[in-house]
Write an enzyme that holds these catalytic residues in place. Sequence first.
Site, PDB file in Angstrom:
ATOM      1  CE  LYS A   6      -3.901   0.260   2.417  1.00  0.00           C
ATOM      2  NZ  LYS A   6      -4.750   0.224   3.654  1.00  0.00           N
TER       3      LYS A   6
HETATM    4  O1  G3P Z   1      -7.693   1.581   4.738  1.00  0.00           O
HETATM    5  C1  G3P Z   1      -8.134   2.908   4.992  1.00  0.00           C
HETATM    6  C2  G3P Z   1      -9.207   2.869   5.963  1.00  0.00           C
HETATM    7  O2  G3P Z   1      -8.782   2.043   7.019  1.00  0.00           O
HETATM    8  C3  G3P Z   1      -9.649   4.192   6.515  1.00  0.00           C
HETATM    9  O3  G3P Z   1     -10.761   3.909   7.274  1.00  0.00           O
HETATM   10  O4  G3P Z   1     -12.266   4.092   9.180  1.00  0.00           O
HETATM   11  O5  G3P Z   1     -10.024   5.197   9.266  1.00  0.00           O
HETATM   12  O6  G3P Z   1     -11.806   6.098   7.790  1.00  0.00           O
HETATM   13  P1  G3P Z   1     -11.233   4.892   8.451  1.00  0.00           P
END
Ligand code: G3P
Length: 225
Positions: free
Chosen positions: A86
């Site tokens: 990533k």
């Molecule tokens: O992989 C990116 C993702 O984990 C972001 O999610 O829940 O932190 O907005 P969040």
Amino acid sequence: MKLLIDDANIARIKAIYKYYPIDGVTTNPTILKKCGGNPHEVLAEIRDFIGRDADLHVQVVSTTAEEMISEGKKIPATFGKNTYIKIPSTPEGFAAMQALSADGYLITATAIYTPMQAFLAAKSGANYAAPYVNRIDNLGAGGVETTKTIQNIFRNNGFTTQILAASFKNSQQVQALCEYGIGAATIAPDVIEGLVRNACVTSAVADFTKDFEKLCGEGKTTLDF
Ligand code: G3P
């Protein structure tokens, strides 16, 4: 559409794998911090549990292209085949993506908030591009719509890059993109469970059990015919 778990907690990953058809796990440094422990050991345990054929996405932490490339080469060497590197969709990230994709590495372009980041990631050779659906919603820009725009850009330009949508907070966001036919969605365990949590279903199934027991006796099933 592939379905992945966006978490690094091995107990939660196992609990979801027990019931749902899951294609792999995605992580990022924030997810690893929430999980605690040694990140290498945590990721190794996840790989061991999901098996070599499942997808595992591991993020680089460096901020320069040169260092991202070094990290990027080490990640699949450590965690095996089907491990995606990533890389944030920044200028340094695009440079790293181009170098690593030229060498055949699997790449997920992450931290995508705009369609043009995704376009540049696809042109840089990323296999997946990860728009942050709910975070985009929180900016007032429309995460689902942005993701659909990205899908159209990929189709209309002949890119083979797939979308790996991330940052879901509710079933509606997931369903809209499922219907649109994106490549993959990575979802936190509680949101995956919420996709099918429904009191009507629970009640209907309880009624079926009760009615059969009234007919054949408590604890009886079709095995007792
Ligand atoms: O992989 C990116 C993702 O984990 C972001 O999610 O829940 O932190 O907005 P969040």
